[in-house]
Write a protein that holds these residues in place. Structure first.
Motif, PDB file in Angstrom:
ATOM      1  N   MET A  61      71.596 -54.400 -39.161  1.00  0.00           N
ATOM      2  CA  MET A  61      71.784 -55.378 -38.061  1.00  0.00           C
ATOM      3  C   MET A  61      71.091 -56.676 -38.270  1.00  0.00           C
ATOM      4  O   MET A  61      70.786 -56.934 -37.319  1.00  0.00           O
ATOM      5  N   THR A  62      70.357 -57.005 -38.893  1.00  0.00           N
ATOM      6  CA  THR A  62      69.650 -58.450 -39.490  1.00  0.00           C
ATOM      7  C   THR A  62      71.146 -59.389 -39.703  1.00  0.00           C
ATOM      8  O   THR A  62      71.851 -59.191 -40.127  1.00  0.00           O
ATOM      9  N   ASP A  63      69.986 -60.634 -39.434  1.00  0.00           N
ATOM     10  CA  ASP A  63      71.519 -61.795 -39.745  1.00  0.00           C
ATOM     11  C   ASP A  63      71.344 -62.194 -40.761  1.00  0.00           C
ATOM     12  O   ASP A  63      72.946 -62.305 -40.852  1.00  0.00           O
ATOM     13  N   SER A  64      71.174 -61.527 -41.984  1.00  0.00           N
ATOM     14  CA  SER A  64      71.867 -61.644 -43.516  1.00  0.00           C
ATOM     15  C   SER A  64      72.360 -60.107 -43.906  1.00  0.00           C
ATOM     16  O   SER A  64      71.497 -59.188 -43.885  1.00  0.00           O
ATOM     17  N   GLY A  65      73.455 -60.492 -44.605  1.00  0.00           N
ATOM     18  CA  GLY A  65      73.685 -59.129 -44.914  1.00  0.00           C
ATOM     19  C   GLY A  65      73.864 -59.054 -46.428  1.00  0.00           C
ATOM     20  O   GLY A  65      73.677 -57.710 -47.380  1.00  0.00           O
ATOM     21  N   PHE A  66      73.007 -59.811 -47.103  1.00  0.00           N
ATOM     22  CA  PHE A  66      72.433 -59.464 -48.534  1.00  0.00           C
ATOM     23  C   PHE A  66      70.904 -59.825 -48.766  1.00  0.00           C
ATOM     24  O   PHE A  66      70.194 -60.603 -47.933  1.00  0.00           O
ATOM     25  N   LEU A 124      66.261 -43.333 -38.575  1.00  0.00           N
ATOM     26  CA  LEU A 124      65.632 -43.722 -37.666  1.00  0.00           C
ATOM     27  C   LEU A 124      65.034 -45.009 -38.360  1.00  0.00           C
ATOM     28  O   LEU A 124      64.325 -45.659 -37.567  1.00  0.00           O
ATOM     29  N   GLN A 125      64.514 -44.417 -39.253  1.00  0.00           N
ATOM     30  CA  GLN A 125      63.741 -44.580 -40.398  1.00  0.00           C
ATOM     31  C   GLN A 125      64.109 -45.526 -40.846  1.00  0.00           C
ATOM     32  O   GLN A 125      63.583 -46.474 -42.242  1.00  0.00           O
ATOM     33  N   SER A 126      65.324 -45.755 -41.057  1.00  0.00           N
ATOM     34  CA  SER A 126      65.772 -46.714 -42.108  1.00  0.00           C
ATOM     35  C   SER A 126      66.787 -47.851 -41.445  1.00  0.00           C
ATOM     36  O   SER A 126      67.043 -49.150 -41.636  1.00  0.00           O
ATOM     37  N   LYS A 127      66.652 -47.459 -40.079  1.00  0.00           N
ATOM     38  CA  LYS A 127      68.243 -48.255 -39.465  1.00  0.00           C
ATOM     39  C   LYS A 127      68.034 -48.630 -38.110  1.00  0.00           C
ATOM     40  O   LYS A 127      69.041 -49.398 -37.651  1.00  0.00           O
ATOM     41  N   SER A 128      66.675 -48.414 -37.773  1.00  0.00           N
ATOM     42  CA  SER A 128      66.262 -49.620 -36.702  1.00  0.00           C
ATOM     43  C   SER A 128      65.244 -50.819 -36.971  1.00  0.00           C
ATOM     44  O   SER A 128      65.751 -51.132 -37.839  1.00  0.00           O
ATOM     45  N   ALA A 161      62.246 -50.273 -38.752  1.00  0.00           N
ATOM     46  CA  ALA A 161      62.033 -50.563 -39.669  1.00  0.00           C
ATOM     47  C   ALA A 161      62.927 -51.704 -40.604  1.00  0.00           C
ATOM     48  O   ALA A 161      62.554 -51.652 -41.303  1.00  0.00           O
ATOM     49  N   GLU A 162      64.172 -52.013 -40.466  1.00  0.00           N
ATOM     50  CA  GLU A 162      64.715 -53.374 -40.572  1.00  0.00           C
ATOM     51  C   GLU A 162      63.752 -54.287 -40.828  1.00  0.00           C
ATOM     52  O   GLU A 162      63.533 -55.352 -40.958  1.00  0.00           O
ATOM     53  N   GLU A 163      62.635 -54.826 -39.850  1.00  0.00           N
ATOM     54  CA  GLU A 163      61.874 -55.136 -39.969  1.00  0.00           C
ATOM     55  C   GLU A 163      60.115 -55.394 -40.376  1.00  0.00           C
ATOM     56  O   GLU A 163      59.140 -56.002 -40.601  1.00  0.00           O
ATOM     57  N   GLY A 164      60.627 -54.801 -40.816  1.00  0.00           N
ATOM     58  CA  GLY A 164      59.043 -53.258 -41.702  1.00  0.00           C
ATOM     59  C   GLY A 164      58.433 -53.178 -40.801  1.00  0.00           C
ATOM     60  O   GLY A 164      56.500 -53.079 -41.370  1.00  0.00           O
ATOM     61  N   LYS A 165      58.365 -52.792 -39.096  1.00  0.00           N
ATOM     62  CA  LYS A 165      56.789 -52.832 -38.249  1.00  0.00           C
ATOM     63  C   LYS A 165      56.509 -51.439 -38.469  1.00  0.00           C
ATOM     64  O   LYS A 165      56.928 -50.843 -38.907  1.00  0.00           O
ATOM     65  N   GLU A 166      55.733 -51.115 -37.735  1.00  0.00           N
ATOM     66  CA  GLU A 166      55.029 -49.698 -38.319  1.00  0.00           C
ATOM     67  C   GLU A 166      56.014 -48.974 -36.795  1.00  0.00           C
ATOM     68  O   GLU A 166      57.068 -49.421 -36.509  1.00  0.00           O
ATOM     69  N   PRO A 167      56.432 -47.337 -38.256  1.00  0.00           N
ATOM     70  CA  PRO A 167      57.852 -46.332 -38.073  1.00  0.00           C
ATOM     71  C   PRO A 167      57.311 -45.784 -36.222  1.00  0.00           C
ATOM     72  O   PRO A 167      56.792 -46.461 -35.978  1.00  0.00           O
TER      73      PRO A 167
END
Lengths: 241, 269
Positions: free
Chosen positions: A1-6, B159-163, B166-172
């Motif tokens: 769900m980030t802006d970039s898909g790759f 929770l640990q991969s698609k939140s 997680a995506e922003e690499g912040k504290e889980p």
């Protein structure tokens, strides 16, 4: 769900270099077939680069395209070609595969294929540029949950558990310092020396270089105890640690 | 900034909505301004459990589509001060939720509230992923049986991969295990997984163990969060869980088989 898909990343891969000394389509195909027959798994869909820099005479584009086609038919995957920049053929821009820069290839002299049968005007030499690139070990500190898959190009170390329904794969060894409840596949690229180590063997499946064992069989050998798995003569051995 | 807590499980029918209602009420009773959001678009249930179904005018999807304002849509709980409910739409489906829309609503709520409880739908698809995407903490509701535990394990992976964290690499996301419908007698007979079995498989800290209790069903049918049933074991267990969520140390209760007295046994109670 980030802006970039790759994400763009650099990567180094091991490939086979097909260095052509003199060109004869049938000769090359025949000799390659023999090589592949010796180690079919190694060559199956393996990426290959065609190197024309050692060619004594020029080659026509039709001949070159026919060569690419023939190699693909043999089950190899031609990813690029390479040529002496001084002797770049005029048709170089029309080739369907990528032109790669020349590099200082490290030739590994392989035993010549039954040299007396080789027709004298054709010499194919397989050069493996990097035989085995040491890959960094991957260390996972969090539990690997059901539905997750982790792959390491080198060794894989999991400091906690691998849950049921999770899958861990590595080209090298797998170490699990917790319960191994999911699937573990070591030596996925065919390394028969790879091993699996775990603190509590509760796996659904363990596999080394394609030889696998299911939990039913594992339960009769080691269960809920520390164990290692290795391969001897294509036979999977599971032993307590 | 509000703390966003998702109540999730993967599997359906384990007690997510019951737990959302109870925990949301418990936090509000401690004086924190709390809102519970029903993310189960299309299968709206939270309003029933909270006993406010007749007061639903607008819903979450209306707010996302800007057909209603938050203040028009939020329902103030009649029993508990500082508690609000944001109901789901019954006529729409999960596709009505968009990441931008949800983010906008959560940001607006964050300014006014201390705690935002997201009551997740079952499954691991869009609805559940929307509910957990912005979470700071997760309460994973699990029943002591293998399929529920397996699904909880799966949702912990998500929770640990698609939140967002997680995506922003912040504290889980901080993870809490809430074991519901626990039946000490059946555990003793080996028919159910024990607390330690579940803890061993999921390897996350235990927030609470809610014993199987008739009070839960009764409270649900009456539209009362079970935490308000201070006579019931389930209600007390939820109170303990909320205390632990707020950082208090509390011993675990109702884990052992209760010895029945002579008279109780005589009456078959």
């Amino acid at each position: 769900m980030t802006d970039s898909g790759f994400q763009l990343k650099g990567s180094v891969v091991t490939t086979i270099l097909l260095e052509i000394r003199s060109f004869s389509l049938e000769g090359i195909v025949t000799q390659l077939e023999q090589k592949i027959a010796q180690v079919p798994n190694f060559f199956n869909q393996a990426p290959i680069i065609i190197d024309l820099s050692k060619m004594k005479r020029g080659i026509r584009i039709e001949e070159f395209e026919a060569l690419i086609q023939a190699i693909s038919t043999l089950g190899l995957s031609v990813i690029g070609w390479r040529c002496d920049p001084e002797a770049l053929p005029v048709w170089h821009a029309q080739v369907s595969i990528a032109l790669l820069p020349a590099s200082k290839a490290r030739a590994i002299n392989m035993a010549p294929v039954s040299s007396d049968e080789v027709s004298p005007d054709v010499v194919v030499k397989t050069v493996v540029e990097e035989k085995r690139v040491p890959q960094a070990t991957k260390v996972i500190t969090k539990p690997i949950r059901s539905g997750q898959q982790v792959y390491a190009e080198g060794d894989l170390i999991v400091l906690t558990q691998v849950s049921a329904g999770a899958e861990v794969l590595a080209d090298g060894n797998i170490h699990v310092y917790g319960a191994l409840r999911g699937r573990a596949l070591a030596g996925v690229k065919g390394d028969t020396e790879a091993r699996i180590f775990c603190k509590s063997m509760e796996a659904e499946l363990v596999s080394i270089a394609g030889n696998f064992m299911l939990s039913d069989a594992l339960q009769k050998i080691v269960w809920k105890d520390s164990a290692q798995v290795y391969l001897t003569d294509e036979q999977l051995e599971v032993v307590p640690l | 900034m509000a703390k966003i807590i998702v109540v999730t499980s993967g599997k359906g029918g384990v007690g997510k909505t019951t737990s959302s209602a109870a925990i949301g009420t418990g936090i509000a009773m401690k004086g924190h301004k709390t809102v519970i959001i029903d993310f189960d678009v299309g299968l709206r249930n939270l309003d029933l459990i909270m006993g406010c179904e007749r007061r639903v005018v607008y819903d979450f999807v209306n707010v996302i589509n800007k057909e209603a304002t938050l203040s028009q849509t939020l329902i103030k709980d009649k029993r508990t001060k500082d508690l609000f409910i944001l109901p789901a739409s019954q006529t729409r489906d999960k596709d009505a939720l968009t990441i931008e829309g949800v983010q906008e609503v959560l940001e607006a709520l964050s300014k006014e509230f201390d705690y935002i409880i997201c009551d997740s739908p079952a499954g691991i698809e869009k609805g559940a992923q929307m509910a957990l995407y912005f979470a700071d903490a997760a309460i994973v509701v699990t029943n002591p049986e293998v399929s529920s535990v397996r699904d909880s394990d799966r949702i912990l992976g998500i929770l640990q991969s698609k939140s967002k964290r997680a995506e922003e690499g912040k504290e889980p996301i901080e993870e809490h295990l809430l074991l519901t419908r626990y039946h000490p007698e059946r555990v003793a007979l080996g028919e159910m997984l024990s607390v330690s079995d579940v803890e061993d498989i999921l390897a996350i800290p235990l927030l609470g163990v809610i014993p199987e209790s008739e009070a839960v069903l009764k409270a649900s049918n009456q539209g009362t969060p079970v935490i308000l049933e201070t006579e019931s074991e389930a209600g007390l267990a939820y109170t303990d869980a909320v205390d632990r969520l707020m950082g208090e140390e509390k011993p675990f209760r109702f884990l052992e088989v209760q010895k029945k007295g002579f008279i109780k046994r005589l009456l078959g109670g």
